[in-house]
Design a protein around this motif. Structure first.
Motif, PDB file in Angstrom:
ATOM      1  N   GLU A 610       9.953  -8.662  -4.780  1.00 54.17           N
ATOM      2  CA  GLU A 610       8.714  -8.401  -4.256  1.00 54.17           C
ATOM      3  C   GLU A 610       7.650  -9.645  -4.760  1.00 54.17           C
ATOM      4  O   GLU A 610       8.156 -10.204  -5.707  1.00 54.17           O
ATOM      5  N   THR A 612       4.118 -10.927  -6.119  1.00 58.16           N
ATOM      6  CA  THR A 612       2.600 -10.469  -6.571  1.00 58.16           C
ATOM      7  C   THR A 612       2.008 -11.841  -6.848  1.00 58.16           C
ATOM      8  O   THR A 612       2.517 -12.569  -7.481  1.00 58.16           O
ATOM      9  N   THR A 636       9.496 -10.139  -8.524  1.00 61.45           N
ATOM     10  CA  THR A 636       9.944  -8.959  -9.414  1.00 61.45           C
ATOM     11  C   THR A 636      11.174  -8.104  -8.468  1.00 61.45           C
ATOM     12  O   THR A 636      11.066  -8.555  -7.423  1.00 61.45           O
ATOM     13  N   ASP A 641       8.896  -3.616 -12.704  1.00 64.61           N
ATOM     14  CA  ASP A 641       8.069  -4.885 -13.279  1.00 64.61           C
ATOM     15  C   ASP A 641       9.057  -5.803 -13.740  1.00 64.61           C
ATOM     16  O   ASP A 641       8.504  -6.895 -14.656  1.00 64.61           O
ATOM     17  N   TRP A 694       0.235  -6.411  -9.852  1.00 66.01           N
ATOM     18  CA  TRP A 694       1.346  -5.896  -9.523  1.00 66.01           C
ATOM     19  C   TRP A 694       1.149  -4.346  -9.799  1.00 66.01           C
ATOM     20  O   TRP A 694       1.803  -3.560  -9.265  1.00 66.01           O
ATOM     21  N   HIS A 698       1.378  -0.771  -7.430  1.00 66.12           N
ATOM     22  CA  HIS A 698       2.590   0.089  -7.586  1.00 66.12           C
ATOM     23  C   HIS A 698       1.872   1.601  -8.193  1.00 66.12           C
ATOM     24  O   HIS A 698       2.648   2.383  -8.893  1.00 66.12           O
TER      25      HIS A 698
END
Length: 719
Positions: A610, A612, A636, A641, A694, A698
């Motif tokens: 992912e 960010t 990530t 994380d 981030w 989430h």
């Protein structure tokens, strides 16, 4: 969700089979009491009995029902030694393979996603020696059968390898149990099969591959050294060839642990970094940046003006900076630390002998227990027709060539679009040169992501650099007294005139003239070494640019620790060089800094990720400093994380990266960074803000909906 359901169903089925099977497992006395009936059945229907037994055994093995020992004994009692061995061997291996495949299908990806970075070295080891380790585990029955199956399913070991190694490795234990089953009447307890003698035999069998491996390594080493005569005593514990970053750190560590160390340098102490690379280039960049700030002073509320300066004084300052840093790497300092420093050219005569030719021609011969090759690298000059005739400069030679110039070269061509080429192109453009930068690849900084390359291109063009990407250099020529480089793109040729040409297309390790060829040490682009930085001779190691795979001063020093410790203490303990977290920075303005994976590398390696991103243009301190440009981009693990990599483009990006380097090194995630207090107002807040981005992405929608309802209720409002 589908995978989670599959895991749950598999667990339920396995539990049912396990519990049901455990409750209905006959005891050894029951098996012995029913042997007459079972034997008669096998004699009456041998094929169907064998197939039924085979199927039941596969299920027992696949679902880890604790009946394997009894089933194996029964196989010997019912089908005889050879028949039982054949059936049990294939049934147990097939059952193990099924358990392995289920583990791989349901759990492998999840485990690798979550712990992939921590398991990287483990995975690499299993890719190389997985069959060996599995074979050892199978030979020693003390390791639980089902644990080996499930754990190996989480690793990169191939299913085909797992099957044949299991088939072979379990054969000795299977033979023992099947043979015991042929004399079932004499066995009162299944534990009687494994007597202390048999257990000791299994242990010896399990240790045998390790003994064989050590023996093979010993004979390989003896063969490598066979044509050389080892001295009975040595003049030194360690001789280090090269006094750059890797050589200096190696010598320092050797002296710190009280070894007798000799450091040999043919040219200048400090190597390329001090004399030609990091130190002078950063001094140049600072002067060039100040010139740019004076030129754009109106952006800070001051009067903009064209900077007035002497290029000769700029170059003098660079040499002054080198002179001020030089004592850190000086002969005097290292002799004070206990290192013997010799000026001269070193050549390895045999694995324990180094011949040193001093500047006055005197030859000195030293014997040593270990040698570290740290000879660094030099600029690569492409073999273009005419390049020697027109003349060229490199990042090594330009500092002396430009030292006596009152003004910078009017027309400068920089060949190469990597970090060195970009840094030099921008700096000389800011100091007044008309710079043309030529790169054969379709973009600058090809190891970085496209957005980073685009940022670098825009920064260079804003400083007046003419950037020609996708242009291949063909040749150099002189026409009417004017020097020029001929380039080509899409079949069209272009002539680029210049006053000076700087070649910045990479660096080549220094491999010639040190005796490597005569010793038969394999060299390719670098010296070939193993994970411990050893050459084919374990007492001859390499570190720094000459060893690769990175050409950074900080990685050279990093490798030097491993090389020095392995050279001096490798007889007792060796350490593999660790490259898991390697940061680097390109000192453009804005700087480009990175650690770990970027997007293009993650895609090439098939690693899910992912992204960010936080724009530094939103940062208070950057706005106040007039440096509100660039970004922090974090990769990530999806839904986690856990950091895979970080790229920062902006002011002091190399400094800001340190927090992420620390986090990746010690397994800290973005939530830890978010919960850390960062001083306001600082550029370092960008790291916290990207962690906040981030976190915001989430937050559970269900939790948000619940909280909204909760607070509405607390206000006394009706839905």
């Amino acid at each position: 969700m589908k995978r989670a359901i599959a895991v749950a169903l598999t667990g339920i089925v396995t539990g049912i089979v396990y519990v049901y099977g455990r409750e209905h497992i006959p005891s050894l006395p029951e098996l012995k009491a029913n042997m007459a009936f079972l034997t008669a059945t096998v004699e009456d229907k041998p094929l169907s009995s064998a197939l039924l037994y085979f199927g039941i055994y596969v299920a027992v093995a696949a679902f880890s029902v604790p009946a394997g020992t009894l089933m194996t004994l029964a196989g010997g009692a019912l089908f005889g030694f050879w028949g039982g061995l054949l059936i049990v061997s294939f049934a147990s291996s097939l059952g193990a393979l099924l358990a392995f495949l289920v583990s791989r299908l349901l759990l492998h990806d999840a485990v690798q996603r979550r712990y992939g970075s921590r398991l990287a070295r483990f995975n690499d080891g299993l890719k190389k020696d997985g069959a060996f380790f599995l074979f050892t585990l199978r030979l020693i029955p003390v390791f639980p059968f089902f644990v080996v199956n499930l754990v190996m399913g989480l690793t990169p070991v191939r299913a085909r390898t797992f099957y044949w190694v299991s088939q072979l490795g379990m054969l000795p234990a299977t033979a023992v149990y099947v043979n015991a089953g042929t004399q079932l009447a004499q066995i009162d307890n299944a534990g009687d099969v494994l007597s202390p003698g048999i257990l000791a035999s299994f242990a010896l069998i399990g240790v045998f591959p390790w003994i064989a491996r050590l023996t093979l390594a010993f004979w390989k080493r003896r063969k490598v050294y066979s044509r050389w005569r080892k001295p009975k005593s040595f003049d030194r514990n360690l001789v280090v060839i090269g006094a750059g970053a890797a050589g200096l750190v190696s010598a320092y560590i050797g002296a710190a642990v009280k070894a007798k160390v000799t450091l040999v340098e043919a040219h200048k102490m400090g190597g390329d970094c001090l004399n030609y690379g990091c130190v002078p280039s950063k001094a140049l960049i600072r002067s060039a940046k100040l010139a740019k700030q004076i030129r754009n002073a109106d952006q800070y509320g001051l009067l903009a003006t064209e900077p007035a300066f002497s290029f000769r004084r700029v170059m003098r300052r660079i040499h002054d900076v080198i002179a001020e840093v030089a004592p850190h790497d000086s002969v005097e300092r290292y002799e004070g630390l206990g290192v013997e420093v010799l000026r001269g050219h070193a050549r390895i005569k045999d694995p324990w002998t180094v011949e040193i030719t001093h500047p006055d021609g005197e030859v000195q011969v030293l014997t040593t227990r270990a040698i570290i090759i740290a000879t660094g690298a030099s600029p690569f000059v492409p073999p273009l027709p005419g390049i020697v005739e027109v003349g060229y400069l490199t990042s090594d030679t330009l500092w002396e060539r430009f030292a006596d110039l009152d003004v910078p070269p009017e027309r400068l061509v920089v060949l190469g679009g990597g970090p060195i080429g970009c840094e030099l192109a921008q700096s000389f453009a800011r100091l007044g040169s008309s710079v043309t930068q030529i790169e054969m690849a379709p973009r600058l900084l090809v190891r970085e992501d496209d957005d980073v390359s685009n940022y670098a291109l825009e920064a260079l063009q804003n400083d007046g650099v003419c950037v020609l990407t996708g242009h291949k250099a063909l040749s150099c020529e002189v026409r009417d007294g004017e020097r020029a480089l001929i380039v080509e793109k899409d079949g069209e040729r272009r002539r680029v005139a210049f006053d000076e040409l700087i070649c910045a297309v990479g660096r080549s390790p220094r491999l010639k003239g040190f005796g490597l060829e005569e010793l038969g040490i394999p060299v390719g682009r670098t010296v070939e070494t193993n994970a411990y930085l050893e050459t084919i001779y374990p007492n001859i190691l390499a570190a720094g640019d000459v060893a690769g795979p990175y050409q950074f001063t900080h990685t050279a020093g990093h490798q030097a620790w491993f090389a020095a410790v392995n050279a001096l203490f490798g007889t007792f303990k060796k350490f593999k060089a660790d490259y898991r977290v390697i940061p680097w920075t390109t000192f453009l303005d804005p700087e480009v800094a990175r650690v770990g994976l970027n997007e293009q590398e993650a895609r090439e390696q098939g690693i899910p990720f992912e992204v960010t991103r936080y724009g530094i243009d939103d940062l208070d301190r950057a706005i106040a400093d007039g440096t509100a440009h660039g970004f922090v981009k974090v990769l990530t693990v999806p839904g986690k994380d856990t950091l895979l990599g970080v790229t920062i483009v902006g002011e002091h990006a190399g400094d800001l990266l340190a927090e992420f380097v620390l986090a990746m090194k010690h397994g800290l995630g973005l939530n830890k960074i978010l919960s850390t207090i960062h001083t306001y107002p600082t550029l370092a807040e960008a790291n916290k803000y990207v962690a906040g981005e981030w976190r915001r992405a989430h937050v559970s929608r269900r939790v948000q909906s619940f909280l909204e309802t909760f607070h509405r209720h607390m206000r006394g409002e009706r839905a």
